[in-house]
Write a protein that holds these residues in place. Structure first.
Motif, short mmCIF file in Angstrom:
data_model
loop_
_atom_site.label_atom_id
_atom_site.label_comp_id
_atom_site.label_asym_id
_atom_site.label_seq_id
_atom_site.Cartn_x
_atom_site.Cartn_y
_atom_site.Cartn_z
N SER A 17 0.88 -1.35 -0.50
CA SER A 17 0.13 -0.38 0.14
C SER A 17 0.96 1.13 -0.16
CB SER A 17 -1.12 -0.21 0.92
OG SER A 17 -0.45 0.33 3.26
N GLN A 18 0.30 2.41 -0.15
CA GLN A 18 0.91 3.28 -0.97
C GLN A 18 1.20 3.90 0.99
OE1 GLN A 18 -1.86 7.15 -1.37
NE2 GLN A 18 1.09 8.51 -2.01
N LEU A 19 0.92 3.91 1.85
CA LEU A 19 1.15 4.27 3.34
C LEU A 19 2.25 3.52 4.13
CD1 LEU A 19 0.50 6.28 5.81
CD2 LEU A 19 -0.69 4.25 6.87
N VAL A 22 5.36 4.65 1.79
CA VAL A 22 5.82 5.74 2.84
C VAL A 22 6.48 5.75 3.90
CG1 VAL A 22 5.23 7.80 3.57
CG2 VAL A 22 4.04 7.19 1.60
N ASN A 158 -7.62 1.13 0.56
CA ASN A 158 -6.45 2.11 1.83
C ASN A 158 -6.87 3.40 1.64
OD1 ASN A 158 -6.22 3.07 -1.05
ND2 ASN A 158 -5.11 1.84 -1.71
N ASN A 160 -6.27 6.13 -0.09
CA ASN A 160 -6.94 7.01 -1.63
C ASN A 160 -8.13 6.59 -1.51
OD1 ASN A 160 -4.72 8.72 -1.92
ND2 ASN A 160 -3.79 6.97 -2.38
N GLY A 180 -1.73 8.74 9.64
CA GLY A 180 -1.62 7.71 7.89
C GLY A 180 -1.52 9.43 7.46
N ARG A 183 1.73 11.37 7.05
CA ARG A 183 2.66 10.94 5.75
C ARG A 183 2.61 10.58 4.69
NH1 ARG A 183 2.60 7.13 11.40
NH2 ARG A 183 4.77 6.96 11.81
N LEU A 184 1.21 10.89 4.16
CA LEU A 184 0.81 10.73 2.78
C LEU A 184 1.03 11.78 2.10
CD1 LEU A 184 -2.48 8.08 2.62
CD2 LEU A 184 0.48 8.37 1.62
#
Length: 318
Positions: A17-19, A22, A158, A160, A180, A183-184
């Motif tokens: 996942s993007q998070l 990151v 997620n 998004n 979260g 961080r994004l």
């Protein structure tokens, strides 16, 4: 001090996942700055929690939904350690694995993000029946207790994906972790930070947990440069409370911790899913006895009726 031999890359396990990425790339960058002679590679994988998106988390089990595949990779030496959102990491780890490091905690609170038509609102002023999305029983129980006039609906995916569902009008508001979104790079989506008086956060929320093999002294020594001792002590107390009450990430248990000099204060909450019953207790003690503080508070909550509430919860989510 272990002497590192720069002969192989250090492999870091992460969800896709993007998070998660990151967070993992942040750890990779930090370690690279401390150990410029080493190579750090990121290996990604999907977990059960990532694959099953059409069922509420509580219905598919709460132990290791987002960690099991990463733990297997550590055990099989496919990666040297894994980066987790600490709130996702079960309090009982597999034999041979250990929580090697806890990083400095970001904001541990929950945030409300509103659909465009309610940008001028707060939870307190949403109209009766407004649809609020959350996948957390902890949030659900507390928010139902304080806002019985609202309609709460499960939401998966997620960050998004959840924001898209909100913006498309499927929900009037959704609840996410402040950390979260920060961080994004989405701090601008934080419309309301929920006060502790309304919603205590999840155990470990806002911190990262780095899990590795128990006897891998090289990796354990390496990870210690990222450890934040105040966060570690706070999270040890929180995790001891959760472990003693035998709850996973999908039970209605919330916490809050603070440290002042050598005193650690821990507040714990257990609530029924329907929001009709909520108990909360607070105790303090010497910071060096963080885990014992968590155990003591668990007993206080038990005496106040926590076991009955949790037993009823387990029956309801089966």
């Amino acid at each position: 001090m272990v002497v590192f031999i720069p002969d192989r890359p250090i492999r870091i396990g992460s969800r896709k996942s993007q998070l998660a990425l990151v967070q993992t790339y942040w750890v990779q960058k930090k370690l690279q700055s401390y150990y410029p002679e080493r190579q750090f590679q990121v290996k990604t994988m999907s977990t059960q929690g990532d694959k099953i998106l059409d069922v509420a988390l509580a219905k598919i089990g709460d132990k290791g939904l987002f960690t099991k595949e990463l733990e297997v990779a550590i055990e099989q030496h496919q990666v040297d350690f894994a980066v987790h959102s600490l709130k996702d990491l079960p309090t009982n780890l597999p034999d041979g694995l250990i929580l090697g490091c806890i990083t400095e905690r970001m904001d541990s609170a929950d945030a409300v993000v509103f659909n465009e038509k309610y940008q001028e609102k707060q939870l307190e002023t949403l109209p009766k029946g407004a649809v609020v999305g959350t996948s957390s029983l902890r949030r659900l129980a507390q928010l139902r207790y304080h806002f019985p006039n609202l309609n709460f609906k499960d939401i998966r995916g997620n960050v998004n994906t959840r924001l898209r569902k909100l913006d498309e009008g499927e929900y009037d508001a959704i609840v996410l972790a402040v950390a979260g979104l920060q961080r994004l790079g989405m701090s601008d989506r934080v419309h309301q930070v929920i006060k502790n008086e309304i919603c205590l956060h999840a155990v470990g929320q806002g911190a990262l947990g780095l899990e590795c093999r128990e006897r891998d002294e090289e990796i354990l020594d390496m990870l210690k440069v990222l450890e934040h001792k105040p966060t570690r002590d706070r999270c040890y107390a929180e995790r001891a409370l959760l472990r003693e009450l035998e709850g996973g990430c999908q039970v209605p248990i919330g916490v809050n911790t603070s440290i002042e000099e050598d005193t650690l204060t821990l507040t714990g909450m257990v609530a029924s899913i329907d929001g009709k019953t909520l108990i909360k207790e607070t105790i303090s003690g010497q910071r060096e006895s963080a885990e014992q503080i968590g155990l003591n508070l668990a007993n206080h909550l038990r005496n106040a009726g926590a076991d009955r509430i949790l037993a009823e919860t387990f029956i309801q989510i089966k």
